[in-house]
Write an enzyme that holds these catalytic residues in place. Structure first.
Site, PDB file in Angstrom:
ATOM      1  CG  ASP A  27      19.957  36.316 -40.317  1.00  0.00           C
ATOM      2  OD1 ASP A  27      20.398  35.671 -41.602  1.00  0.00           O
ATOM      3  OD2 ASP A  27      19.098  35.548 -39.809  1.00  0.00           O
TER       4      ASP A  27
ATOM      5  CB  SER B  82      26.578  22.873 -53.427  1.00  0.00           C
ATOM      6  OG  SER B  82      27.225  21.674 -53.243  1.00  0.00           O
TER       7      SER B  82
ATOM      8  CE1 TYR C  14      24.548  23.855 -48.717  1.00  0.00           C
ATOM      9  CE2 TYR C  14      24.779  21.883 -49.841  1.00  0.00           C
ATOM     10  CZ  TYR C  14      25.605  23.335 -49.401  1.00  0.00           C
ATOM     11  OH  TYR C  14      27.132  23.011 -49.520  1.00  0.00           O
TER      12      TYR C  14
ATOM     13  CE  LYS D 107      24.920  26.272 -50.960  1.00  0.00           C
ATOM     14  NZ  LYS D 107      25.012  27.644 -50.826  1.00  0.00           N
TER      15      LYS D 107
HETATM   16  N1  LIG Z   1      32.216  22.433 -47.552  1.00  0.00           N
HETATM   17  C1  LIG Z   1      32.270  22.544 -49.024  1.00  0.00           C
HETATM   18  O1  LIG Z   1      31.831  21.636 -48.511  1.00  0.00           O
HETATM   19  C2  LIG Z   1      30.923  23.077 -49.171  1.00  0.00           C
HETATM   20  C3  LIG Z   1      31.203  22.423 -51.026  1.00  0.00           C
HETATM   21  C4  LIG Z   1      30.122  23.701 -51.857  1.00  0.00           C
HETATM   22  C5  LIG Z   1      29.629  24.662 -51.375  1.00  0.00           C
HETATM   23  N2  LIG Z   1      29.839  25.406 -50.281  1.00  0.00           N
HETATM   24  C6  LIG Z   1      28.783  26.303 -49.694  1.00  0.00           C
HETATM   25  O2  LIG Z   1      29.974  27.047 -49.705  1.00  0.00           O
HETATM   26  C7  LIG Z   1      29.429  28.211 -48.338  1.00  0.00           C
HETATM   27  C8  LIG Z   1      30.641  28.713 -47.302  1.00  0.00           C
HETATM   28  O3  LIG Z   1      30.480  27.307 -46.681  1.00  0.00           O
HETATM   29  P1  LIG Z   1      31.984  26.561 -45.785  1.00  0.00           P
HETATM   30  O4  LIG Z   1      31.603  25.401 -46.066  1.00  0.00           O
HETATM   31  O5  LIG Z   1      33.087  27.823 -45.625  1.00  0.00           O
HETATM   32  O6  LIG Z   1      30.792  27.069 -44.355  1.00  0.00           O
HETATM   33  P2  LIG Z   1      31.329  27.585 -42.794  1.00  0.00           P
HETATM   34  O7  LIG Z   1      30.126  27.013 -41.852  1.00  0.00           O
HETATM   35  O8  LIG Z   1      32.256  27.195 -42.370  1.00  0.00           O
HETATM   36  O9  LIG Z   1      30.792  28.719 -43.185  1.00  0.00           O
HETATM   37  C9  LIG Z   1      29.767  29.717 -43.407  1.00  0.00           C
HETATM   38  C10 LIG Z   1      29.864  31.024 -42.643  1.00  0.00           C
HETATM   39  O10 LIG Z   1      28.533  31.671 -43.828  1.00  0.00           O
HETATM   40  C11 LIG Z   1      28.346  32.012 -41.229  1.00  0.00           C
HETATM   41  N3  LIG Z   1      26.555  32.315 -41.758  1.00  0.00           N
HETATM   42  C12 LIG Z   1      25.623  31.614 -42.658  1.00  0.00           C
HETATM   43  N4  LIG Z   1      25.005  31.705 -41.939  1.00  0.00           N
HETATM   44  C13 LIG Z   1      23.895  33.362 -42.002  1.00  0.00           C
HETATM   45  C14 LIG Z   1      22.980  34.281 -42.575  1.00  0.00           C
HETATM   46  N5  LIG Z   1      22.038  34.488 -42.018  1.00  0.00           N
HETATM   47  N6  LIG Z   1      23.876  35.412 -42.470  1.00  0.00           N
HETATM   48  C15 LIG Z   1      25.478  35.735 -42.676  1.00  0.00           C
HETATM   49  N7  LIG Z   1      25.532  34.451 -42.229  1.00  0.00           N
HETATM   50  C16 LIG Z   1      25.906  33.806 -42.378  1.00  0.00           C
HETATM   51  C17 LIG Z   1      29.131  31.231 -40.525  1.00  0.00           C
HETATM   52  O11 LIG Z   1      28.699  32.059 -39.271  1.00  0.00           O
HETATM   53  C18 LIG Z   1      29.701  30.963 -41.006  1.00  0.00           C
HETATM   54  O12 LIG Z   1      31.354  32.452 -40.778  1.00  0.00           O
HETATM   55  C19 LIG Z   1      28.039  28.360 -48.187  1.00  0.00           C
HETATM   56  O13 LIG Z   1      27.938  28.738 -48.816  1.00  0.00           O
HETATM   57  C20 LIG Z   1      28.220  26.535 -48.460  1.00  0.00           C
HETATM   58  O14 LIG Z   1      26.903  25.775 -49.099  1.00  0.00           O
HETATM   59  C21 LIG Z   1      30.519  24.179 -49.536  1.00  0.00           C
END
Ligand SMILES: NC(=O)c1ccc[n+]([C@@H]2O[C@H](COP(=O)([O-])OP(=O)(O)OC[C@H]3O[C@@H](n4cnc5c(N)ncnc54)[C@H](O)[C@@H]3O)[C@@H](O)[C@H]2O)c1
Length: 248
Positions: free
Chosen positions: A61, A140, A155, A159
């Site tokens: 975590d 993001s 959020y 970011k």
């Molecule tokens: N999907 C989008 O549209 C998007 C857009 C911009 C930025 N992001 C960013 O990209 C990153 C990945 O996002 P995603 O879309 O793949 O999300 P996702 O929810 O599919 O994956 C996130 C991963 O982070 C892990 N996680 C969550 N809390 C955690 C913790 N405390 N310690 C360790 N691991 C933890 C989860 O278990 C998961 O495997 C994130 O930082 C998200 O904010 C996503």
């Protein structure tokens, strides 16, 4: 990648993180998948191994200092060095400001902001000692333009903090030979965004010139570029992967 590198990818069990894990592994890196979802992280490591790559899964975590210390220890025990840290773990919180509870606010800040600080603080002395390292933080577009149609102010604030932290750290770390950058993706198809209604999705896509969401692999390609030798003179960059959303 020119040489064998060791890369930690937080949140590497699924979504964008898993796509990064796969690409880094295909490029020859040994990968440490740090995630709260232990079984999924192990399945991802097994997939990498089955494809001929090297990976371990570590239950972490990122908002817990002792977990982060253990992540570094297990990475060093497995591979002897850490070249790349990709801070990809993150959670989202949607809804209007009036509906955000104090505990929800704190959880987002703990994982999205404090988690990035803790991993960077832990890895920096190791990278400084070798005068080499690459750190990439996943921000993001919300961190630049504020929350969008979903009212995700919490959020967006987290970011925005990641962006400011990345620029500060980039200045501090560059004289030590450590390259720090961030990515600002727009809507990307992963589990994080799978709960959007069709209406919400269409409203977001309407603002993106390409009129579609990113694939996780497209964000991963930019991430892997920024931790490669091809990006050796790019420092403190906050790079949009957004289908044109942030264009002036
Ligand atoms: N999907 C989008 O549209 C998007 C857009 C911009 C930025 N992001 C960013 O990209 C990153 C990945 O996002 P995603 O879309 O793949 O999300 P996702 O929810 O599919 O994956 C996130 C991963 O982070 C892990 N996680 C969550 N809390 C955690 C913790 N405390 N310690 C360790 N691991 C933890 C989860 O278990 C998961 O495997 C994130 O930082 C998200 O904010 C996503």
């Amino acid at each position: 990648m020119a040489e064998k590198r060791v890369a930690i990818v937080t949140g590497g069990a699924q979504g964008i993180g898993l796509a990064i894990v796969r690409q880094l592994s295909q490029e020859g890196a040994a990968v440490v998948i740090g995630d709260v979802q232990q079984a999924k992280a192990q399945a991802a490591a097994d997939q990498v191994a089955a494809a001929g790559g090297q990976a371990i899964a570590v239950a972490v975590d990122v908002s817990r200092e002792q977990d982060v210390a253990a992540l570094m220890e297990q990475s060093l025990a497995a591979y002897g060095q850490i070249d790349v840290l990709i801070n990809n773990a993150g959670i989202v919180q949607t809804g209007p400001v009036t509906a955000i509870t104090e505990s929800a606010w704190e959880k987002v800040m703990q994982i999205n902001v404090k988690g990035v600080f803790l991993t960077c603080r832990a890895v920096l002395p190791l990278m400084m000692a070798r005068r080499q390292g690459w750190i990439l933080n996943m921000a993001s577009v919300a961190g630049k333009r504020g929350g969008g149609l979903l009212g995700n102010s919490c959020y967006a604030a987290s970011k925005g903090a990641v962006i400011a932290f990345t620029k500060s750290l980039a200045r501090e770390a560059a004289p030590h030979g450590i390259i720090v950058n961030a990515l600002t993706p727009a809507l990307t198809d992963t589990q994080m965004t799978s709960g959007l209604s069709d209406e919400q999705r269409q409203a977001i896509l309407g603002q993106i010139p390409l009129k579609r969401a990113a694939k996780a692999e497209e964000v991963a390609a930019a991430a892997c570029f920024l931790v490669s030798d091809q990006a050796s003179f790019i420092v403190g960059e906050i790079m949009d992967v957004d289908g044109g959303l942030m264009m002036d």
